[in-house]
Design an enzyme around this catalytic site. Structure first.
Site, PDB file in Angstrom:
ATOM      1  N   ASP A 117     -12.559 -18.148 -17.086  1.00 34.96           N
ATOM      2  CA  ASP A 117     -11.191 -18.682 -17.022  1.00 34.96           C
ATOM      3  C   ASP A 117     -11.163 -20.202 -17.166  1.00 34.96           C
ATOM      4  O   ASP A 117     -10.121 -20.830 -17.020  1.00 34.96           O
ATOM      5  CB  ASP A 117     -10.507 -18.239 -15.726  1.00 34.96           C
ATOM      6  N   ASP A 148     -14.725 -21.887  -9.855  1.00 30.30           N
ATOM      7  CA  ASP A 148     -14.116 -22.092  -8.537  1.00 30.30           C
ATOM      8  C   ASP A 148     -14.364 -20.911  -7.602  1.00 30.30           C
ATOM      9  O   ASP A 148     -13.734 -20.803  -6.551  1.00 30.30           O
ATOM     10  CB  ASP A 148     -12.601 -22.301  -8.701  1.00 30.30           C
ATOM     11  N   SER A 152       0.854  -1.197   0.000  1.00 30.07           N
ATOM     12  CA  SER A 152       0.000   0.000   0.000  1.00 30.07           C
ATOM     13  C   SER A 152       0.886   1.242   0.000  1.00 30.07           C
ATOM     14  O   SER A 152       1.688   1.418  -0.912  1.00 30.07           O
ATOM     15  CB  SER A 152      -0.952  -0.033   1.205  1.00 30.07           C
ATOM     16  N   HIS A 168      -6.994  -5.846  -0.477  1.00 32.76           N
ATOM     17  CA  HIS A 168      -5.926  -4.861  -0.371  1.00 32.76           C
ATOM     18  C   HIS A 168      -4.820  -5.364   0.559  1.00 32.76           C
ATOM     19  O   HIS A 168      -4.996  -5.358   1.777  1.00 32.76           O
ATOM     20  CB  HIS A 168      -6.478  -3.528   0.121  1.00 32.76           C
ATOM     21  N   ASP A 225     -17.234 -16.139 -13.483  1.00 32.63           N
ATOM     22  CA  ASP A 225     -16.381 -17.159 -12.848  1.00 32.63           C
ATOM     23  C   ASP A 225     -15.838 -18.151 -13.879  1.00 32.63           C
ATOM     24  O   ASP A 225     -14.654 -18.524 -13.851  1.00 32.63           O
ATOM     25  CB  ASP A 225     -17.199 -17.888 -11.757  1.00 32.63           C
ATOM     26  N   ASP A 284      -8.645  -6.082  -4.953  1.00 28.60           N
ATOM     27  CA  ASP A 284      -8.294  -4.936  -4.108  1.00 28.60           C
ATOM     28  C   ASP A 284      -9.452  -3.948  -4.107  1.00 28.60           C
ATOM     29  O   ASP A 284      -9.912  -3.509  -5.162  1.00 28.60           O
ATOM     30  CB  ASP A 284      -7.014  -4.263  -4.631  1.00 28.60           C
TER      31      ASP A 284
HETATM   32 CA   LIG Z   1     -13.005 -19.115 -12.111  1.00 27.43          CA
END
Ligand SMILES: [Ca+2]
Length: 491
Positions: A236, A240, A165, A423, A233, A384
C-alpha cells in the site's frame, strides 16, 4: 394574580411526561406483558436517571421474547436507538444500551427469544428460531416505539439500529424485511450469510482437527503474521504494520514450510521457525475460504492476511461453537453431531435448504429502505478473525448490482473497511470510531460520511476510514500516525 398563577401552572406542566414511569406497568400492548416499569435514579451504573421498562412478547404461543426499554428521565434527544446482539444472543445487550442511554437516546434490546448463548433452544422450537432470526427484533422495535410514545407523550422523531456481528445481521434483516422500522442503520461485521459463516468455521475446524496434523498451534501464529507483513505491508506504499487492502496480498504459507523437520514444541515460543507440510495446507484453507470439493465453488470467503494473531478464535482446539451449534441444533437437530462428518457438498446444500433465508439476511433489495430516506452504514475489520471481511464486500456489491449500479443507489449506503481491525473491534489497527455520530450527521444534516476517523486505544495513531472502494492514502508528509495526513482516494 390569576394570570400569574395560570402561567405558573403552565410552566410546571410543561416537562410533565404523558405517563409516569411506574404507570407504564399497566400499559396494554398486543401479545405482550409489561413485567417491570421502574424509575432508576441517576448514578446507578454511572447512568443518568431513566425509566426502565421490561416486557415479555409472545407473537406466537411458543414465544418468550424479553425486551427492555430504557428512557432518559430528562434530556431525551427525541430519538430511539435499538441495539443488536452477538452470536446466538440469549441476553439483553446491557453495555450497548448503557452507551445509547448516556448519549441521550431512548434505547432497547431483546434477548432474541431465549436465554443463553447456545442454539440448543431451537431444538423442537421452530417458532423460537423465527423469533431469533428476525421476529424478536421487529417486535421489539414496534413495542419499544409504543412504550416511548406512552412515556414522553410522543414517539421518537428518528429511530436507529446499531449492531455488530449477529447485530449486523439483524441490522440488514431489518433493512430488508422491515424497511420502515428504522431511519438509519449501522451494520457492523454482519453475519448475514449465517449458513456460509457456519460452513466456513466448520471448514477451518476440519482443516485443523480432522486428523490433527493440520492443526496450527497458537505459538506459530506470530511466525505466519510476521511473514505476511514482510510480504505485504509495503504494497500500500506505507510500511506501517498495516495492510490497507489485504486482497492485494497474495501470501502463500508454503514459504514457511520446514526444510528439515519441525523443531521440538518445547522450543516454539522462542524458535517456532517453520510450518509442517500439513500446517501449510491448514493455513491455506483458512485463507482460501470453504470450497465445495465437487464444484470447486467457494461457499464462503476465508480470513484475510493480517488476521493471523487471532486464528485461535475459529482455529483453536475446539470447533467454533456458533457454527457447530448451527449444524447440531438447526440443520441436523442432533446434539451429538460430529463436525468431522460435515460434507462440504451435500451438507452445505442441506444447510442452505434448511435455513431457506430464515436466519440468513442476503436479500440485496434495499430499495424500500433507501426509498424513504433510510441511511445504511456498514463496517468490517479487514483482520476480522471470525467472519470474513469479504462477506461485507460481497453483500455491498450485491446491493449495488440489485439497484442497477452505484448511481441508482442514491446516497444511501456506505461501507467502511477497517485495516487491521478484528471482529467488531480489537486488532492492531485503529479500531475506535464513532459510527453513531456519522449516521446522525448523515440522517439529520444530510452530511454523508466522506471519512470517519479511527484511533487506536491509546490514541497514538489515527487514520481515516474511507467509503469502499476508496482507501486511505498517505499525503507524503507529516506523521503517519495522524489521520490529517491521509486522504481517501481510489485504490
Ligand atoms: Ca502498510
Amino acid at each position: 394574580m390569576a394570570f400569574r398563577f395560570a402561567l405558573l401552572l403552565t410552566v410546571l406542566a410543561a416537562p410533565i411526561f404523558a405517563a409516569s414511569c411506574e404507570s407504564l406497568a399497566s400499559l396494554s400492548l398486543p401479545d405482550a406483558t409489561i413485567t417491570k416499569a421502574e424509575s432508576v435514579v441517576a448514578g446507578a451504573d454511572a447512568l443518568p436517571a431513566h425509566c426502565r421498562v421490561a416486557a415479555t412478547l409472545k407473537p406466537s404461543s411458543d414465544s418468550d421474547i424479553k425486551i427492555e426499554v430504557w428512557m432518559p428521565a430528562s434530556g431525551w434527544n427525541g430519538k430511539f436507538q435499538a441495539v443488536g446482539n452477538g452470536g446466538w444472543s440469549g441476553a439483553i445487550s446491557v453495555n450497548a444500551m448503557q452507551e445509547a442511554l448516556k448519549s441521550g437516546y431512548a434505547t432497547s434490546s431483546t434477548n432474541t427469544g431465549h436465554e443463553g448463548g447456545s442454539a440448543s433452544f431451537a431444538l423442537g422450537h421452530p417458532e423460537k428460531l423465527i423469533d431469533y432470526a428476525w421476529r424478536s427484533e421487529h417486535e421489539m422495535a414496534v413495542k419499544a416505539k409504543t412504550i416511548i410514545a406512552a412515556f414522553y407523550g410522543s414517539g421518537p422523531k428518528l429511530s436507529y439500529w446499531n449492531g455488530c456481528s449477529a447485530g449486523g445481521k439483524q441490522a440488514l434483516k431489518e433493512a430488508q424485511k422491515f424497511p420502515d422500522d428504522f431511519d438509519g442503520i449501522i451494520a457492523g461485521a454482519p453475519g448475514n450469510n449465517w449458513t456460509g459463516r457456519a460452513i466456513f468455521t466448520m471448514w477451518v475446524a476440519q482443516a485443523m482437527h480432522k486428523d490433527e496434523a493440520g492443526y496450527i498451534p497458537p505459538e506459530k501464529y506470530s511466525l505466519i503474521h510476521k511473514a505476511v507483513l514482510e510480504a505485504c505491508d509495503a504494497i500500500d506504499g506505507l510500511k506501517d504494520g498495516l495492510i490497507e487492502d489485504p486482497t492485494r496480498c497474495h501470501f502463500d504459507p508454503k514459504v514457511l514450510e520446514c526444510k528439515s523437520g519441525d523443531a521440538p514444541r518445547a522450543t516454539w515460543s522462542s524458535e517456532a521457525s517453520c510450518l509442517t507440510a500439513a500446517q501449510v495446507e491448514g493455513a491455506r484453507k483458512i485463507y482460501s475460504g470453504a470450497i465445495n470439493p465437487r464444484t470447486k465453488q467457494q461457499l464462503f470467503p476465508g480470513l484475510e492476511p493480517g488476521s493471523e494473531p487471532n486464528w485461535s478464535v475459529i482455529g483453536g482446539p475446539r470447533p467454533f461453537a456458533i457454527g457447530n451449534d448451527f449444524f447440531k441444533y438447526v440443520v441436523f437437530k442432533d446434539p451429538s453431531w460430529d463436525f468431522k462428518t460435515l460434507n462440504f457438498d451435500s451438507d452445505a446444500a442441506l444447510a442452505e435448504k434448511t435455513d431457506a433465508g430464515l436466519i440468513n439476511a442476503m436479500d440485496p433489495n434495499l430499495k424500500p429502505f433507501f426509498g424513504h430516506g433510510g441511511k445504511l452504514i456498514q463496517y468490517h475489520g479487514w483482520s476480522d478473525w471470525q467472519i470474513s471481511p469479504l462477506n461485507s464486500v460481497h453483500y455491498y456489491e450485491s446491493v449495488l448490482e440489485s439497484a442497477g449500479g452505484a448511481s441508482k443507489l442514491g446516497d444511501s449506503y456506505r461501507l467502511f473497511m477497517v485495516p487491521g481491525m478484528g471482529h467488531c473491534g480489537g486488532g492492531e489497527g485503529p479500531n475506535r470510531f464513532d459510527m453513531v455520530s456519522a449516521l446522525e450527521q448523515w440522517t439529520e444534516q444530510h452530511k454523508a460520511p466522506e471519512r470517519i476517523v479511527a484511533s487506536t486505544r491509546d490514541g497514538a495513531r489515527s487514520r481515516p476510514l474511507c467509503p469502499y472502494p476508496q482507501v486511505a492514502k498517505y499525503k507524503g508528509s507529516g506523521s503517519i500516525d495522524d489521520a490529517a495526513n491521509f486522504v481517501c482516494a481510489a485504490p
